[in-house]
Motif scaffolding. Structure first.
Motif, short mmCIF file in Angstrom:
data_model
loop_
_atom_site.label_atom_id
_atom_site.label_comp_id
_atom_site.label_asym_id
_atom_site.label_seq_id
_atom_site.Cartn_x
_atom_site.Cartn_y
_atom_site.Cartn_z
N ILE A 187 0.89 -1.17 0.00
CA ILE A 187 0.00 0.00 0.00
C ILE A 187 0.93 1.22 0.00
N ILE A 188 0.71 2.12 -0.94
CA ILE A 188 1.59 3.28 -1.08
C ILE A 188 0.90 4.49 -0.49
N MET A 189 1.60 5.19 0.43
CA MET A 189 1.09 6.41 1.03
C MET A 189 1.82 7.58 0.40
N ASP A 190 1.08 8.40 -0.33
CA ASP A 190 1.63 9.61 -0.95
C ASP A 190 1.16 10.79 -0.12
N TYR A 200 -3.63 16.28 2.76
CA TYR A 200 -4.25 14.97 2.56
C TYR A 200 -3.17 13.95 2.21
N MET A 201 -3.56 12.68 2.32
CA MET A 201 -2.68 11.59 1.95
C MET A 201 -3.43 10.72 0.96
N ASP A 246 -8.20 9.35 -1.22
CA ASP A 246 -7.61 10.47 -0.48
C ASP A 246 -8.19 10.53 0.93
N ILE A 247 -7.32 10.80 1.90
CA ILE A 247 -7.73 10.93 3.29
C ILE A 247 -7.18 12.23 3.84
N GLY A 248 -8.02 12.99 4.53
CA GLY A 248 -7.58 14.23 5.15
C GLY A 248 -6.66 13.95 6.33
N ILE A 249 -5.61 14.77 6.45
CA ILE A 249 -4.63 14.59 7.53
C ILE A 249 -4.23 15.94 8.11
N GLU A 250 -3.65 15.91 9.31
CA GLU A 250 -2.91 17.05 9.84
C GLU A 250 -1.44 16.67 9.75
#
Length: 370
Positions: A282-285, A290-291, A305-309
């Motif tokens: 699984i690749i996290m960009d 967002y990631m 896409d997932i929202g991140i801090e």
């Protein structure tokens, strides 16, 4: 021997003790469950020479005695008898009669003379933690022990006691799981490796009460767990455990705060495209706010896409999705924090107090996977 006890009590005790009966052995006596009603209580005992379990059940002893019965046959008989009182009698030829209502079984037992009782170990001051806490510690670490004997130490977990702190560690060469808890009292410093099998079996039989304690005694060669009417004795794994502290680091270039449930759901969905033996990462960009998570296999591809801090640098890094899922599933917090240094260095999942630390090594990926 003649004893009477309810099916509920007998089956409960059998289900606990039978966890220490070996699946394969060259010693037939070890395939037996020992019923010891020679004194003022009824003990059920099993021992595979590495792990031994003794549990006391309620019942009436009309004639004291001891008998060793084939554990598998005896447990199946008890399981399928009616829900009523069970009477067990033996004669001088070791014929054992098991009666319940109109059901009657006759099986031949063994004397128990060759049976290995639990070793008589001198107990020092115990380490006490609640049943619930021990069960949780095992649940949150046991998944990252190694499942083969290539390195025996990796098949166990480190229990390290330092004053009033208990650290439990497991690793398999690709990841590390650590749980740190505070004990109510100071204890003697100890550092031992407990077999994973022992901890798995304890987790299955522990009631998990938040009120009742487990008393843990540690010697040079054994660890003993005592709770309610049950005693579990296990040999320890010999050897010096890995120097975990050298593998841990507080340095990071990228720090991400993310909703655990959202991240877990996304990675779980991604694995739909990966067969069990397929090692697709699984690749996290990681971008500014967002990631993007993406995976590609011969079945198809997915991205989400997932929202991140985020603090620090953008990064693209790949992981075995199963390792991330295993760690996220046992974290009970709503949000998790990931710390990364570079695409070749481990990712740490930890909270501010280091109550838990999960280290996951990254994997290489082809640009075609992007």
């Amino acid at each position: 021997m003649k004893l009477i006890c309810s099916k509920v009590n007998l089956l409960y005790g059998v289900n606990i003790a039978i966890k220490a009966v070996p699946t394969r052995t060259t010693m037939p006596i070890l395939e037996c469950l020992l019923i010891d009603a020679s004194k003022d209580n009824i003990k059920l005992i099993a021992n595979d020479m590495e792990l031994g379990i003794e549990t006391i059940i309620e019942g009436t002893i009309e004639e004291p005695g001891i008998i060793a019965l084939d554990a598998k046959i005896f447990s199946e008989i008890v399981r399928k008898l009616p829900d009523n009182d069970i009477v067990i009698t033996t004669d001088e030829k070791l014929k054992t009669t098991i009666t319940c209502e109109k059901s009657k079984f006759n099986i031949i037992g063994k004397t128990g003379d060759d049976f290995s009782y639990l070793p008589d170990i001198e107990k020092n001051r115990p380490v006490s933690i609640t049943q619930f806490t021990l069960k949780e510690i095992i649940r949150q670490t046991i998944f990252s022990i190694a499942d083969n004997d290539t390195n025996k130490l990796m098949t166990g977990e480190l229990f390290e006691i330092n004053e009033n702190k208990l650290k439990v560690v497991s690793l398999d060469g690709h990841r590390i799981s650590i749980r740190n808890i505070e004990l109510k009292n100071n204890s003697e410093d100890k550092k031992v490796v407990v077999p994973g099998k022992t901890l798995q079996e304890i987790s299955k039989i522990l009631p998990g009460s938040t009120e009742e304690n487990v008393d843990i005694f540690i010697t040079d060669n054994h660890i003993i767990f005592e709770f309610e009417n049950t005693t579990v004795v296990s040999r320890l794994i010999d050897g010096e455990y890995f120097k975990i502290d050298q593998m841990l680091s507080s340095a990071y270039e990228t720090k991400i705060r993310i909703n655990k449930r959202v991240l877990l759901g996304c990675i779980d969905r991604a694995t739909l495209l990966v067969k069990e033996n397929d090692k697709k990462p699984i690749i996290m960009d990681i971008k500014e706010e967002y990631m993007e998570l993406k995976i590609s296999s011969y079945i198809g591809s997915m991205n989400e896409d997932i929202g991140i801090e985020k603090e620090g640098k953008n990064m693209m890094i790949g992981f075995n999705p199963k390792f991330f899922i295993d760690a996220l599933r046992v974290i009970d917090e709503e949000e998790v924090t990931l710390y990364m240094v570079n695409p070749k260095a481990p990712c740490f999942i930890r909270n501010d107090n280091d109550d838990y630390i999960y280290l996951i090594l990254p994997v290489n990926f082809n640009t075609a996977d992007n």
